[in-house]
Design a protein around this motif. Structure first.
Motif, PDB file in Angstrom:
ATOM      1  N   GLY A 166       1.081  -1.113  -0.106  1.00  0.00           N
ATOM      2  CA  GLY A 166      -0.316  -0.008   0.008  1.00  0.00           C
ATOM      3  C   GLY A 166       0.811   1.147  -0.339  1.00  0.00           C
ATOM      4  O   GLY A 166       0.463   2.231  -0.523  1.00  0.00           O
ATOM      5  N   GLU A 167       1.678   0.938   0.720  1.00  0.00           N
ATOM      6  CA  GLU A 167       2.873   2.677   0.537  1.00  0.00           C
ATOM      7  C   GLU A 167       3.726   2.903  -1.017  1.00  0.00           C
ATOM      8  O   GLU A 167       3.471   4.115  -1.027  1.00  0.00           O
ATOM      9  CB  GLU A 167       3.262   2.682   1.569  1.00  0.00           C
ATOM     10  N   ASP A 168       4.171   1.956  -1.165  1.00  0.00           N
ATOM     11  CA  ASP A 168       4.650   1.552  -2.251  1.00  0.00           C
ATOM     12  C   ASP A 168       3.555   1.917  -3.058  1.00  0.00           C
ATOM     13  O   ASP A 168       4.233   2.936  -4.190  1.00  0.00           O
ATOM     14  CB  ASP A 168       5.479   0.252  -2.669  1.00  0.00           C
ATOM     15  N   ALA A 169       2.478   1.237  -3.408  1.00  0.00           N
ATOM     16  CA  ALA A 169       1.316   2.269  -4.099  1.00  0.00           C
ATOM     17  C   ALA A 169       1.059   3.359  -4.553  1.00  0.00           C
ATOM     18  O   ALA A 169       0.861   4.287  -5.717  1.00  0.00           O
ATOM     19  CB  ALA A 169       0.114   1.926  -4.177  1.00  0.00           C
ATOM     20  N   ARG A 170       0.788   3.902  -3.119  1.00  0.00           N
ATOM     21  CA  ARG A 170       0.894   5.742  -2.517  1.00  0.00           C
ATOM     22  C   ARG A 170       1.862   6.212  -3.034  1.00  0.00           C
ATOM     23  O   ARG A 170       1.768   7.504  -4.033  1.00  0.00           O
ATOM     24  CB  ARG A 170       0.686   5.580  -1.413  1.00  0.00           C
ATOM     25  N   ARG A 171       3.010   5.734  -3.838  1.00  0.00           N
ATOM     26  CA  ARG A 171       3.977   6.582  -4.237  1.00  0.00           C
ATOM     27  C   ARG A 171       4.274   6.074  -5.631  1.00  0.00           C
ATOM     28  O   ARG A 171       5.441   6.919  -6.315  1.00  0.00           O
ATOM     29  CB  ARG A 171       5.503   6.094  -3.413  1.00  0.00           C
ATOM     30  N   GLY A 172       3.230   5.131  -6.444  1.00  0.00           N
ATOM     31  CA  GLY A 172       3.294   5.182  -7.894  1.00  0.00           C
ATOM     32  C   GLY A 172       3.787   3.539  -7.636  1.00  0.00           C
ATOM     33  O   GLY A 172       4.510   4.139  -9.635  1.00  0.00           O
ATOM     34  N   ARG A 173       4.657   3.091  -7.428  1.00  0.00           N
ATOM     35  CA  ARG A 173       5.141   1.838  -7.373  1.00  0.00           C
ATOM     36  C   ARG A 173       4.579   0.417  -7.321  1.00  0.00           C
ATOM     37  O   ARG A 173       3.472   0.484  -6.551  1.00  0.00           O
ATOM     38  CB  ARG A 173       6.623   1.922  -6.666  1.00  0.00           C
ATOM     39  N   ILE A 174       4.785  -0.260  -7.955  1.00  0.00           N
ATOM     40  CA  ILE A 174       4.119  -1.128  -8.289  1.00  0.00           C
ATOM     41  C   ILE A 174       5.454  -2.866  -7.913  1.00  0.00           C
ATOM     42  O   ILE A 174       6.425  -2.896  -9.415  1.00  0.00           O
ATOM     43  CB  ILE A 174       3.462  -1.824  -9.041  1.00  0.00           C
ATOM     44  N   TYR A 175       6.100  -3.428  -7.308  1.00  0.00           N
ATOM     45  CA  TYR A 175       6.659  -4.120  -6.944  1.00  0.00           C
ATOM     46  C   TYR A 175       5.770  -5.699  -7.480  1.00  0.00           C
ATOM     47  O   TYR A 175       6.873  -6.792  -7.261  1.00  0.00           O
ATOM     48  CB  TYR A 175       7.608  -4.005  -5.580  1.00  0.00           C
ATOM     49  N   ILE A 176       5.281  -6.082  -7.521  1.00  0.00           N
ATOM     50  CA  ILE A 176       4.742  -7.252  -7.469  1.00  0.00           C
ATOM     51  C   ILE A 176       4.107  -7.073  -9.295  1.00  0.00           C
ATOM     52  O   ILE A 176       4.127  -6.159 -10.155  1.00  0.00           O
ATOM     53  CB  ILE A 176       2.728  -7.457  -7.112  1.00  0.00           C
ATOM     54  N   PRO A 177       4.788  -8.205  -9.431  1.00  0.00           N
ATOM     55  CA  PRO A 177       5.117  -8.796 -10.796  1.00  0.00           C
ATOM     56  C   PRO A 177       3.958  -8.358 -11.977  1.00  0.00           C
ATOM     57  O   PRO A 177       3.112  -8.992 -11.408  1.00  0.00           O
ATOM     58  CB  PRO A 177       5.579  -9.630 -11.320  1.00  0.00           C
ATOM     59  N   LEU A 178       3.869  -7.414 -12.551  1.00  0.00           N
ATOM     60  CA  LEU A 178       2.410  -7.703 -14.030  1.00  0.00           C
ATOM     61  C   LEU A 178       2.372  -8.087 -14.454  1.00  0.00           C
ATOM     62  O   LEU A 178       0.579  -8.765 -14.487  1.00  0.00           O
ATOM     63  CB  LEU A 178       2.752  -6.682 -15.195  1.00  0.00           C
ATOM     64  N   ASP A 179       2.738  -9.568 -14.383  1.00  0.00           N
ATOM     65  CA  ASP A 179       2.401 -10.245 -15.248  1.00  0.00           C
ATOM     66  C   ASP A 179       1.614 -11.439 -14.016  1.00  0.00           C
ATOM     67  O   ASP A 179       0.436 -12.285 -14.899  1.00  0.00           O
ATOM     68  CB  ASP A 179       2.595 -11.434 -15.959  1.00  0.00           C
ATOM     69  N   GLU A 180       2.084 -11.263 -13.162  1.00  0.00           N
ATOM     70  CA  GLU A 180       1.190 -11.617 -12.046  1.00  0.00           C
ATOM     71  C   GLU A 180      -0.363 -11.101 -11.497  1.00  0.00           C
ATOM     72  O   GLU A 180      -1.497 -11.621 -11.342  1.00  0.00           O
ATOM     73  CB  GLU A 180       1.688 -12.530 -11.033  1.00  0.00           C
ATOM     74  N   GLN A 190      -6.055  -0.721  -9.512  1.00  0.00           N
ATOM     75  CA  GLN A 190      -7.137  -1.413  -8.596  1.00  0.00           C
ATOM     76  C   GLN A 190      -5.554  -1.186  -6.880  1.00  0.00           C
ATOM     77  O   GLN A 190      -6.585  -0.813  -6.313  1.00  0.00           O
ATOM     78  CB  GLN A 190      -7.396  -1.904  -8.900  1.00  0.00           C
ATOM     79  N   LEU A 191      -4.897  -1.576  -7.429  1.00  0.00           N
ATOM     80  CA  LEU A 191      -3.341  -1.864  -7.043  1.00  0.00           C
ATOM     81  C   LEU A 191      -3.287  -0.214  -6.388  1.00  0.00           C
ATOM     82  O   LEU A 191      -3.318   0.036  -5.134  1.00  0.00           O
ATOM     83  CB  LEU A 191      -2.532  -2.602  -7.260  1.00  0.00           C
ATOM     84  N   LEU A 192      -2.963   0.572  -7.585  1.00  0.00           N
ATOM     85  CA  LEU A 192      -3.099   2.001  -6.673  1.00  0.00           C
ATOM     86  C   LEU A 192      -3.915   2.904  -6.286  1.00  0.00           C
ATOM     87  O   LEU A 192      -3.787   3.488  -5.588  1.00  0.00           O
ATOM     88  CB  LEU A 192      -2.399   2.675  -8.316  1.00  0.00           C
ATOM     89  N   ASN A 193      -4.640   2.208  -6.263  1.00  0.00           N
ATOM     90  CA  ASN A 193      -5.983   2.919  -5.416  1.00  0.00           C
ATOM     91  C   ASN A 193      -6.436   2.246  -4.825  1.00  0.00           C
ATOM     92  O   ASN A 193      -7.269   2.805  -3.312  1.00  0.00           O
ATOM     93  CB  ASN A 193      -7.658   2.884  -6.338  1.00  0.00           C
ATOM     94  N   SER A 194      -5.687   0.986  -3.678  1.00  0.00           N
ATOM     95  CA  SER A 194      -5.739  -0.048  -2.700  1.00  0.00           C
ATOM     96  C   SER A 194      -6.698  -0.286  -2.870  1.00  0.00           C
ATOM     97  O   SER A 194      -7.578  -0.461  -1.481  1.00  0.00           O
ATOM     98  CB  SER A 194      -5.408   1.691  -1.307  1.00  0.00           C
ATOM     99  N   LYS A 195      -7.345  -1.164  -3.526  1.00  0.00           N
ATOM    100  CA  LYS A 195      -9.169  -1.671  -3.722  1.00  0.00           C
ATOM    101  C   LYS A 195      -8.652  -2.642  -3.135  1.00  0.00           C
ATOM    102  O   LYS A 195      -8.041  -3.622  -3.560  1.00  0.00           O
ATOM    103  CB  LYS A 195      -9.213  -1.184  -5.587  1.00  0.00           C
ATOM    104  N   PRO A 196      -9.516  -3.205  -1.849  1.00  0.00           N
ATOM    105  CA  PRO A 196      -8.998  -4.484  -1.721  1.00  0.00           C
ATOM    106  C   PRO A 196     -10.448  -5.884  -2.286  1.00  0.00           C
ATOM    107  O   PRO A 196     -11.616  -4.785  -2.688  1.00  0.00           O
ATOM    108  CB  PRO A 196      -9.546  -4.331   0.016  1.00  0.00           C
ATOM    109  N   SER A 197     -10.102  -6.748  -2.473  1.00  0.00           N
ATOM    110  CA  SER A 197     -11.307  -8.252  -3.597  1.00  0.00           C
ATOM    111  C   SER A 197     -10.535  -9.260  -3.127  1.00  0.00           C
ATOM    112  O   SER A 197      -9.344  -9.345  -2.549  1.00  0.00           O
ATOM    113  CB  SER A 197     -11.105  -7.083  -4.959  1.00  0.00           C
ATOM    114  N   GLU A 198     -11.745  -9.998  -3.336  1.00  0.00           N
ATOM    115  CA  GLU A 198     -10.730 -10.968  -2.869  1.00  0.00           C
ATOM    116  C   GLU A 198      -9.966 -12.141  -4.242  1.00  0.00           C
ATOM    117  O   GLU A 198      -9.054 -12.325  -4.188  1.00  0.00           O
ATOM    118  CB  GLU A 198     -11.790 -12.169  -3.408  1.00  0.00           C
TER     119      GLU A 198
END
Length: 279
Positions: A166-180, A190-198
């Motif tokens: 969440g902290e990285d997302a708020r800085r515009g960063r994503i470390y989870i691989p994009l293909d995953e 959705q990740l950058l907006n910290s949107k929870p889901s199943e």
């Protein structure tokens, strides 16, 4: 202020759990680890504090020159001055320090990672290399211990990535691989907006599973003969793995909260690990 005092201050200011394990080391190794950790903080701060790409690149280039001075000339910075006797005493390699800086440069160049192969290179540079240097300072007698140090560094960095989603997302960063992300049916937005889901929960659980596999692989590779000298890393493994277990029941919480262990619990885990592995 002496170079070592500067490193001690830098380390205290970080508030990192890693420094807790230093207290179990004899003074010479404790001072060496403090200097190494201060170096990592200095180059990491360049990325965290410089929003201008060119300035960050210039500062990291300076640090590469400073590493050259550390090994071949006279270093200028208090951290590298403190490291000078350390690299000689423990036979540390110049290339490892350069690789750490290369990892920081990746942070200035990328805020996304296409797949785990690309992310693994980043994790190797910023964490596994530190693990290799640390293993040399702690002392080892079997080559397999370096494999352990590599994989434990991977596990630590993957744990940091999960904790800081969440902290990285708020800085515009994503470390989870994009293909995953794509396979999970989750968009970057959705990740950058910290949107929870199943789907997000399932994706985060997969990241936790990967980190746990690296912990298992690391610990299974450590030869019995090197357990005692590598005790500080084992202490940190106990603390970081407990953090993963704290996150696991409700992984979506990392989108909005930074999950942390209370200091007393970390100390309790450290002491418990010390008694376990000192046998």
């Amino acid at each position: 202020m002496s170079p070592q005092q500067y490193c001690q201050q830098k380390t205290r200011e970080s508030g990192s759990s890693f420094t807790l394990s230093f207290m179990f080391l004899p003074k010479e190794k404790r001072d060496a680890m403090t200097a190494l950790y201060a170096f990592c903080r200095e180059v990491d701060d360049v990325v965290d504090e410089c929003t201008d790409y060119q300035i960050a690149q210039t500062k990291l280039a300076w640090w590469k020159q400073e590493v050259h001075r550390l090994f071949h000339e006279t270093p200028q910075h208090p951290v590298t001055q403190a490291l000078q006797p350390v690299v000689k005493r423990f036979n540390l390699q110049e290339t490892h320090f350069i690789e750490i800086i290369d990892g920081m440069q990746m942070d200035t160049q990328y805020n996304r990672y296409a797949d785990f192969e690309q992310l693994a290179l980043y994790c190797y540079r910023v964490a596994s290399v530190v693990g290799l240097l640390s293993a040399q300072i702690f002392g080892y007698s079997h080559p397999a211990t370096l494999e352990y140090a590599h994989d434990l560094g991977m596990a630590f960095q993957l744990t940091n990535i999960i904790r800081d989603v969440g902290e990285d997302a708020r800085r515009g960063r994503i470390y989870i691989p994009l293909d995953e992300l794509e396979r999970a049916g989750i968009t970057e937005e959705q990740l950058l907006n910290s949107k929870p889901s199943e789907q997000m929960q399932a994706l985060l659980l997969k990241q936790i599973e990967r980190a746990e596999l690296f912990y298992d692989k690391a610990l299974n590779q450590l030869p019995k003969a090197d357990i005692k000298p590598q005790l500080p890393g084992l202490i940190m493994a106990a603390i970081y793995r407990a953090l993963l277990q704290e996150i696991k029941p409700e992984p979506n919480l990392v989108l909005t909260h930074k999950i942390m262990l209370p200091p007393f619990r970390k100390l309790k885990l450290a002491v418990s690990a010390w008694f376990k592995y000192r046998k």
